[in-house]
Write a protein that holds these residues in place. Structure first.
Motif, PDB file in Angstrom:
ATOM      1  N   THR A 430       0.814  -1.076   0.014  1.00 36.08           N
ATOM      2  CA  THR A 430       0.142  -0.066   0.072  1.00 36.08           C
ATOM      3  C   THR A 430       0.880   1.304   0.088  1.00 36.08           C
ATOM      4  O   THR A 430       1.975   1.147   0.562  1.00 36.08           O
ATOM      5  N   LEU A 431       0.471   2.151  -0.750  1.00 38.32           N
ATOM      6  CA  LEU A 431       0.991   3.376  -0.983  1.00 38.32           C
ATOM      7  C   LEU A 431       0.258   4.625  -0.917  1.00 38.32           C
ATOM      8  O   LEU A 431      -0.769   4.728  -1.509  1.00 38.32           O
ATOM      9  N   ASP A 432       0.323   5.516   0.282  1.00 43.60           N
ATOM     10  CA  ASP A 432      -0.378   6.576   0.465  1.00 43.60           C
ATOM     11  C   ASP A 432       0.465   7.998   0.358  1.00 43.60           C
ATOM     12  O   ASP A 432       1.402   7.956   0.910  1.00 43.60           O
ATOM     13  N   ARG A 433      -0.119   8.852  -0.562  1.00 45.16           N
ATOM     14  CA  ARG A 433       1.026  10.009  -0.715  1.00 45.16           C
ATOM     15  C   ARG A 433      -0.217  11.278  -0.554  1.00 45.16           C
ATOM     16  O   ARG A 433      -1.119  11.104  -1.233  1.00 45.16           O
ATOM     17  N   MET A 434       0.347  12.210   0.090  1.00 43.19           N
ATOM     18  CA  MET A 434      -0.388  13.438   0.121  1.00 43.19           C
ATOM     19  C   MET A 434       0.698  14.640   0.065  1.00 43.19           C
ATOM     20  O   MET A 434       1.607  14.535   0.712  1.00 43.19           O
ATOM     21  N   GLN A 435       0.052  15.674  -0.132  1.00 36.22           N
ATOM     22  CA  GLN A 435       1.026  16.975   0.040  1.00 36.22           C
ATOM     23  C   GLN A 435       0.229  18.000   0.802  1.00 36.22           C
ATOM     24  O   GLN A 435      -1.164  18.137   0.571  1.00 36.22           O
ATOM     25  N   LEU A 436       0.806  18.690   1.765  1.00 37.27           N
ATOM     26  CA  LEU A 436       0.204  19.810   2.686  1.00 37.27           C
ATOM     27  C   LEU A 436       1.056  20.817   2.741  1.00 37.27           C
ATOM     28  O   LEU A 436       2.392  20.795   2.620  1.00 37.27           O
ATOM     29  N   ARG A 437       0.650  21.959   2.747  1.00 41.11           N
ATOM     30  CA  ARG A 437       1.493  23.189   2.916  1.00 41.11           C
ATOM     31  C   ARG A 437       1.200  23.827   4.357  1.00 41.11           C
ATOM     32  O   ARG A 437       0.317  23.601   5.001  1.00 41.11           O
ATOM     33  N   ALA A 438       2.399  23.872   4.934  1.00 46.75           N
ATOM     34  CA  ALA A 438       2.530  24.305   6.270  1.00 46.75           C
ATOM     35  C   ALA A 438       3.462  25.577   6.354  1.00 46.75           C
ATOM     36  O   ALA A 438       4.373  25.938   5.332  1.00 46.75           O
ATOM     37  N   GLN A 439       3.102  26.817   7.223  1.00 52.91           N
ATOM     38  CA  GLN A 439       3.690  27.999   7.162  1.00 52.91           C
ATOM     39  C   GLN A 439       4.753  27.877   8.051  1.00 52.91           C
ATOM     40  O   GLN A 439       5.058  27.037   8.765  1.00 52.91           O
TER      41      GLN A 439
END
Length: 611
Positions: A430-439
């Motif tokens: 299983t591969l889960d990938r996400m992109q999130l932006r942090a200040q």
């Protein structure tokens, strides 16, 4: 959908591509189809054409995704009710948009901003709601969000000397020196009562006005301030005169990056400590800093604030990937031989047969004479139990072999043997990938997993009450909803990025891994928890392994004849081997990408000389 009956959908067929377009005068009739289940039943010609276009796109998907997307789109227009066509079109659209984003990121890394902007525009045409793509397009176009802005300014009058350098050769007192310099550049000069003339010797050639006054201040121990555009005042260089005569400038700056009052207070403290500015105030409600100081000092402070605003990135893009590999093996091989045997003396078989014959004769006599009836049927049950539990019945139920003769004739039972050839194996990746932006300096949290329900309380009615019984009888009773609480299972991470310069990123990490243990306490499942907290520093775009969790279990059991079963190879013929193995691997990696890094290099800031 069943209660709606047959749904009739009407879709206008597109004209097709330019190379196969019909004449302008020809208009295609709309395709009328009836949805039955997941299929759209309509004209056979259009259905056949849509199917051909769809399978053409399936073949082109691996080679030319853009053309495949067009084929899926055309097939979906021809037959709008077909879910396969619509699903293929959406999957191709998402994958094609991601290809444009990846190409744009590569071009941005190589410094090709115009080409990268074109890729991001193509991605937005496919997925207009993608905020990440919109931000990357803004970065490629160079339209970064505004940084530090000056919103108010009040500066003193500037002198307007005659342009060009001048030669000054003078021997006398310092008052006459200032007068000669003023006449040389077309200005007037006045003297404060604190000014004391002193003998000087001054010989310079080809110097501008500012340099000439600077040298005159050094030799005469004085300083000057402008009175108007054509006149300046000279006074003794003392602290009291500076406080009274220095023309103060006022500037107000808007700081968009300050989200808390503490950040503004830190900037105010820096201005006071580094530039020795006393008149500086902060307005946290409007993100304003008001500074009042001498013009030279204020120019240096302004440049410092500009560099501070340019050096702070707008945020960090965190690329998070979770890899999970589960492997399970179950194997059961070998022969399961009997380990227990029964030995019976067969010389007593005639006695056993005689006893069984007597029992059968007795039963027949009891039935004929009426001795066995419903009242004393227990007697018959006792006789039948005795007959079934006889040694002869046990002996004759399984195969046996004999040895000896006469009174020594003996029988040995031969229980059946079992051969096991069982093998089960499963492998899950299983591969889960996400992109999130942090200040910058702000925590960002993510959770990958499930929410597991735990039953706290349930409700059961008392059915023997008249009210409940009546509700149950007329089917109007509704059972109360049980009380349930949810526990987060999976991996949870909290990341706080801090950018240092243009290449290093420090990540403050707090992670938890929670899972079911398969055990319970008083009916409540037991949850295992593993926590990790640390701080790591990586380069911009460098991948860091945050969590690596490996759980390996192996069980091996052996059942058979002692000694022989442990011999490799031969043991499978006389023993049963059972092996269970399970491997679980979990990896969490994070790759930070600094956003809006300033392109220009920092410049030196020069403070005015101390008086």
């Amino acid at each position: 959908m069943g209660w709606l009956g047959a749904v009739v959908c009407v879709a206008l067929v597109a004209t097709g591509r330019a190379d196969t377009a019909a004449p302008a005068a020809e208009t295609k009739k709309p395709v009328v189809c009836t949805i039955q289940g997941n299929d759209c039943v309509g004209p056979a010609k259009d259905l056949r054409r849509a199917s051909d276009i769809y399978w053409k796109g399936v073949k082109l998907r691996a080679k030319d995704l853009a053309q495949a997307y067009q084929d899926f789109t055309e097939a979906a227009k021809l037959v709008p009710g077909n879910l396969d066509y619509a699903s293929a079109r959406e999957l191709a659209r998402i994958e094609l948009a991601q290809q444009h984003i990846d190409a744009g990121n590569r071009l941005m890394a190589d410094g090709h901003q115009p080409e990268a902007a074109a890729e991001f525009r193509a991605a937005l045409e496919l997925d207009a709601s993608n905020s990440f793509t919109q931000q990357r397009l803004t970065d490629a176009q160079g339209d970064a969000p505004p940084g530090l802005r000056m919103v108010a300014r009040s500066d003193p009058v500037d002198l307007q000397p005659r342009a060009g350098p001048a030669d000054v050769h003078y021997r006398g007192d310092s008052r006459g020196l200032y007068q000669i310099i003023a006449r040389s550049f077309g200005l007037g000069v006045s003297f404060d009562t604190s000014f004391t003339p002193r003998p000087v010797r001054f010989d310079v050639e080809g110097v501008p006005f500012a340099r000439a006054l600077e040298l005159a201040d050094m030799v005469s121990k004085s300083f000057w301030v402008p009175l108007s555009e054509n006149e300046f005042l000279v006074a003794a260089d003392t602290t009291e005169n500076h406080h009274q005569l220095d023309r103060m400038s006022l500037r107000s700056f808007y700081v968009p990056g300050a989200s808390t009052p503490q950040e503004l207070n830190d900037i105010v403290g820096t201005l006071r400590g580094v530039f020795d500015i006393r008149l500086v105030t902060a307005n946290p409600g409007k993100n304003l800093i008001t500074v009042r100081a001498a013009r030279a000092t204020l120019d240096a402070a302004t440049r410092f604030l500009e560099q501070l605003a340019q050096g702070a990135p707008q945020g960090v893009l965190l690329d998070v990937q979770l890899f999970e590999i589960d492997y399970m093996l179950m194997r059961n091989l070998g022969m399961q031989l009997p380990l227990q045997y029964n030995i019976i003396n067969l010389s007593q078989i005639s006695t056993l047969l005689g006893s069984q014959s007597n029992l059968q004769t007795l039963i027949n006599q009891l039935i004929a004479s009426g001795g066995i009836n419903q009242a004393n049927s227990s007697t018959l049950q006792s006789l039948l139990s005795q007959l079934q539990s006889s040694e002869l019945s046990t002996l004759l139920s399984v195969p046996f072999f004999t040895f000896g003769g006469g009174i020594t004739l003996t029988g040995v039972t031969v229980p059946p043997a079992t051969a096991n050839f069982n093998f089960n194996s499963s492998d899950i990746k299983t591969l889960d990938r996400m992109q999130l932006r942090a200040q910058q300096g702000k925590p960002a949290s993510l959770m990958l997993g499930t929410r597991y329900p735990i039953l706290n309380a349930s409700f059961a009615p008392i059915y023997n009450t008249p009210a409940i019984a009546q509700s149950v009888q007329n089917n109007s009773y509704v059972a109360p909803f049980p009380s349930v609480s949810y526990e987060d299972l999976g991996i949870m991470a909290k990341v706080t990025p801090t950018v240092h310069g243009e290449s290093d990123v420090t990540l403050d990490l707090e992670t938890q891994v929670r899972a079911l243990t398969g055990q319970s306490s008083n009916g409540v499942p037991v949850i295992s928890q593993r926590s990790y907290k640390s701080t790591i520093t990586v380069k911009n775009g460098e991948t860091a392994l945050v969590v690596g969790y490996i759980n390996k279990t192996e069980e091996l059991s052996l059942a058979g004849m002692p000694g022989l079963g442990e011999i490799p190879g031969v043991g499978l013929a006389v023993a049963d081997q059972n092996k269970n193995a399970q491997d679980d691997e979990l990896l969490l990696v994070i790759t930070p990408h600094i956003l809006d890094v300033p392109a220009e290099e920092s410049q030196a800031v020069w403070l005015p000389a101390a008086k």
